[in-house]
Design an enzyme around this catalytic site. Structure first.
Site, mmCIF file in Angstrom:
data_model
loop_
_atom_site.group_PDB
_atom_site.id
_atom_site.type_symbol
_atom_site.label_atom_id
_atom_site.label_comp_id
_atom_site.label_asym_id
_atom_site.label_seq_id
_atom_site.Cartn_x
_atom_site.Cartn_y
_atom_site.Cartn_z
ATOM 1 N N ASP A 33 36.618 31.460 41.675
ATOM 2 C CA ASP A 33 35.979 31.403 43.004
ATOM 3 C C ASP A 33 35.108 30.152 43.066
ATOM 4 O O ASP A 33 34.160 30.018 42.302
ATOM 5 C CB ASP A 33 35.138 32.684 43.164
ATOM 6 C CG ASP A 33 34.249 32.632 44.394
ATOM 7 O OD1 ASP A 33 34.563 31.868 45.323
ATOM 8 O OD2 ASP A 33 33.244 33.371 44.415
ATOM 9 N N ASP A 37 31.892 33.461 47.250
ATOM 10 C CA ASP A 37 32.057 34.685 48.068
ATOM 11 C C ASP A 37 32.645 35.844 47.253
ATOM 12 O O ASP A 37 32.931 36.908 47.797
ATOM 13 C CB ASP A 37 32.912 34.413 49.313
ATOM 14 C CG ASP A 37 34.361 34.084 48.968
ATOM 15 O OD1 ASP A 37 34.692 33.981 47.761
ATOM 16 O OD2 ASP A 37 35.171 33.920 49.903
ATOM 17 N N ASP A 41 39.853 31.310 44.980
ATOM 18 C CA ASP A 41 40.385 30.487 46.078
ATOM 19 C C ASP A 41 41.103 29.259 45.518
ATOM 20 O O ASP A 41 41.130 29.031 44.293
ATOM 21 C CB ASP A 41 39.256 30.088 47.035
ATOM 22 C CG ASP A 41 38.042 29.566 46.276
ATOM 23 O OD1 ASP A 41 38.261 28.796 45.318
ATOM 24 O OD2 ASP A 41 36.902 29.943 46.603
ATOM 25 N N ASP A 218 59.831 37.717 46.611
ATOM 26 C CA ASP A 218 59.362 39.097 46.499
ATOM 27 C C ASP A 218 60.465 40.089 46.894
ATOM 28 O O ASP A 218 61.061 39.939 47.971
ATOM 29 C CB ASP A 218 58.169 39.235 47.459
ATOM 30 C CG ASP A 218 57.370 40.495 47.252
ATOM 31 O OD1 ASP A 218 56.717 40.629 46.218
ATOM 32 O OD2 ASP A 218 57.406 41.369 48.146
ATOM 33 N N GLU A 276 62.635 38.323 42.447
ATOM 34 C CA GLU A 276 62.057 39.574 41.949
ATOM 35 C C GLU A 276 62.951 40.715 42.437
ATOM 36 O O GLU A 276 63.207 40.841 43.634
ATOM 37 C CB GLU A 276 60.634 39.772 42.470
ATOM 38 C CG GLU A 276 59.961 40.947 41.774
ATOM 39 C CD GLU A 276 59.019 41.761 42.662
ATOM 40 O OE1 GLU A 276 58.161 42.453 42.115
ATOM 41 O OE2 GLU A 276 59.146 41.735 43.898
ATOM 42 N N ASP A 349 51.232 43.248 38.910
ATOM 43 C CA ASP A 349 51.600 44.639 39.201
ATOM 44 C C ASP A 349 51.616 45.505 37.947
ATOM 45 O O ASP A 349 51.912 46.697 38.032
ATOM 46 C CB ASP A 349 53.007 44.707 39.821
ATOM 47 C CG ASP A 349 53.089 44.052 41.180
ATOM 48 O OD1 ASP A 349 52.066 44.045 41.898
ATOM 49 O OD2 ASP A 349 54.173 43.544 41.528
HETATM 50 C C1 NOJ Z 1 56.151 43.120 44.810
HETATM 51 C C2 NOJ Z 1 54.801 42.486 44.610
HETATM 52 O O1 NOJ Z 1 54.756 41.937 43.327
HETATM 53 C C3 NOJ Z 1 53.769 43.564 44.825
HETATM 54 O O2 NOJ Z 1 52.477 43.153 44.456
HETATM 55 C C4 NOJ Z 1 53.813 43.980 46.259
HETATM 56 O O3 NOJ Z 1 52.949 45.077 46.466
HETATM 57 C C5 NOJ Z 1 55.231 44.396 46.684
HETATM 58 N N1 NOJ Z 1 56.260 43.514 46.179
HETATM 59 C C6 NOJ Z 1 55.335 44.387 48.171
HETATM 60 O O4 NOJ Z 1 55.302 43.063 48.658
#
Ligand code: NOJ
Length: 574
Positions: A33, A37, A41, A218, A276, A349
């Site tokens: 950061d 804040d 960033d 994604d 992904e 994740d």
């Molecule tokens: C996979 C992403 O890595 C994850 O963080 C996200 O919640 C879902 N796709 C939805 O975009």
């Protein structure tokens, strides 16, 4: 300064340059950061770029920084062509691209186009009504015949959303439901509509013109749905599993082929495309990354990080060395001749690997480094998720109010509030499984706020930053950070690591994960004790003094016994 794609990209060594590359993932909200804040960033990333370059990294993957209501920390985009003010400005991003290129690295953006935010102007227009315009840009369906719209069971099909509840949200404005595979704030785009595809491709071209070097896409295997949207088999959640109907839909190859034609093919230069793909099988992965089709350079798949799920992600099963070997080995075999895989333990994740498959209490250094050695010497492209190079561990959270992640909070709401489950049990599950484990601030120093922020961090800093931090590790040649540097260096210097073939050794050994990589007469052999017990390995012609690197003092390496979490890399031949 405005970049118009003129910032010199690193010269392409060859079309397959990414096969010997290592990617570093930055989750900007938690990285650094610069303005106090409490939220990371772009200027924060810029300020710490030398930490990444110092590791020897080739590619920086930036998780989403576009305008977003932040329901899912940026994976819900409301403007694909602007930066969210939380993270800075387009000028900051331009400066970052330039600084990345100056250091000989490349930058890839997160491309989130299975869905938008419900605040994206496309959706705002679409929800208005049936006629023309963008009405068909999302999946709109009537309630089930004979049901009361908005009541449970009236949804067009029985699919559950990834986070919790139904995958359909009732929209009174339009008197219809819309589909959202993730949260209701993330409506799914209808890729069947050619205008949607055109808009996505135009946006991708705009980013490439600006100087970015590719995309991490994604959930890109979800973009084509079975047009009938059939009910799925009902799971323990009470909802149907729609995966068979949206994770490898009938037109997914056609869409990716079109993307290639419209975006990448007309351009000189080489880009990186990473898909992904939750639920992708090795066979499908091979199709997606088949060089003759040219759809994607590599997939990002989930089989090995699902090994400790006992049904769904919230349940736990113990993972053995044999489990890991079976899964990782099967993927190596499936993509041996054609196709390419990403190699990772961590991302934003996943819980931290040293707390998950390692032993963050009993053998923190050994397990962090042994797991790194195993991963980095497989065939594929390794990813380092911020803080992994320090051996960062899972979060230390006292209470549910410490969690921030939409998925975690939805889980708690569902199990404790709606189903009156035990709060302590739900908290124990979240502590182990929550995505927030990966999202605590990057630990730069032992000082206040871990050097991440001068303000109040948006999520609690792990108290172990007092001894686990980048500043200390960079100045300690025996640190986790320096072992990562060595591993990344080895991928660059040793062709057998980047391009060699792969074979498992000592299959069935309950403690030691062993394999070899071979290219011509060069052979690399890895033996890693992934357990808290002593282990032994089959020498099979190995000279024990040919160790290239390891995670224990050299004087302890003259035997075929491995201490708990000891790993060694041998060079065989000349
Ligand atoms: C996979 C992403 O890595 C994850 O963080 C996200 O919640 C879902 N796709 C939805 O975009």
């Amino acid at each position: 300064m405005v970049l118009d794609g003129t910032s010199p990209r690193p010269a392409s060594r060859d079309a397959l340059w990414w096969q010997s590359a290592v990617v570093y993932q930055v989750y900007p909200r938690s990285f650094a950061d610069s303005d106090g804040d409490g939220i990371g960033d772009l200027r924060g990333v810029l300020a710490h770029l030398d930490h990444i370059a110092g590791l020897g990294i080739d590619v920086v993957w930036l998780s989403p920084v576009c305008r977003s209501p932040q329901a899912d920390n940026g994976y819900d985009i409301s403007d694909y062509q602007d930066i969210d003010p939380l993270f800075g400005t387009l000028a900051d991003l331009d400066a970052l691209i330039e600084a990345v290129h100056e250091r000989g690295m490349r930058l890839i953006m997160d491309l989130v186009v299975n869905h938008t935010s419900d605040e994206h102007p496309w959706f705002v227009e679409s929800r208005r009504g049936h006629l023309g315009g963008k009405s068909d840009w999302y999946f709109w369906r009537d309630a089930r015949p004979g049901s009361v719209p908005g009541e449970p069971g009236a949804e067009p099909n029985n699919w559950g959303a990834a986070f919790a509840g139904s995958a359909w949200e009732w929209c009174p404005d339009r008197n219809q439901y819309y589909l959202h595979l993730f949260s209701a704030k993330q409506p799914d785009l209808n890729w069947e509509n050619a205008e949607v595809r055109e808009a996505v491709f135009a946006m991708m071209n705009w980013w490439l013109d600006r100087g970015v070097d590719g995309f991490r896409m994604d959930v890109i295997n979800f973009i084509s749905k079975d047009p009938a949207l059939p009910d799925g088999e009902v799971t323990a959640t009470g909802y149907g599993d729609g995966m068979p109907y949206f994770s490898y839909g009938p037109r997914v190859h056609a869409y990716l082929a079109e993307m290639r034609r419209r975006v990448f093919e007309p351009r000189p230069g080489t880009y990186l495309t990473v898909g992904e793909m939750p639920g992708v099988t090795p066979q499908q992965a091979r199709e997606f990354t088949d060089s003759k089709r040219g759809q994607l350079d590599m997939v990002f798949q989930f089989e090995h990080v699902s090994l400790d799920h006992d049904g769904d992600k919230w349940t736990q099963r113990t993972v053995s060395v044999n489990d890991l070997r079976d899964t990782l080995g099967r993927w190596q075999e499936a993509l041996a001749e054609e196709g390419w895989n990403s190699l990772y333990w961590n991302n934003h994740d996943q819980p931290r690997v040293v707390s998950r498959f390692g032993d963050d209490e009993g053998c923190w250094f050994g397990s962090a480094t042994a797991l790194a050695i195993v991963l980095h010497l497989h065939r594929g492209t390794p990813y380092v998720y911020q803080g992994e190079e320090l051996g960062m561990t899972n979060a230390v959270f006292d209470d549910v109010t410490d969690f921030r992640d939409i998925e975690s909070l939805d889980y708690y709401e569902q199990t404790v509030v709606r189903n009156q489950g035990d709060p302590a049990a739900a908290l124990a599950v979240l502590r182990r499984k929550s995505r927030d484990n990966a999202r605590t601030p990057m630990q730069w120093t032992s000082g206040p706020g871990a050097g991440f922020t001068a303000g109040t961090p948006w999520i609690r800093v792990n108290p172990n930053h007092v001894w686990l931090n980048a500043a200390d590790q960079r100045s300690d040649p025996g640190s986790v950070y320096h072992l990562y540097r060595q591993l990344i260096g080895l991928r660059h210097s040793e062709p057998a690591v980047a391009r060699g073939d792969f074979a498992l050794l000592d299959v069935g050994n309950e403690h030691v994960y062993a394999f070899r990589r071979r290219l011509g007469s060069r052979e690399i052999r890895v033996v890693a004790n992934l357990s808290a017990a002593d282990g032994t390995f089959g020498r099979d012609g190995l000279e024990l003094d040919q160790v290239l690197l390891g995670n224990r003092p050299a004087r302890e390496r003259e035997t075929d016994r491995l201490a708990p979490w000891e790993a060694r890399v041998y060079l065989v031949g000349t």
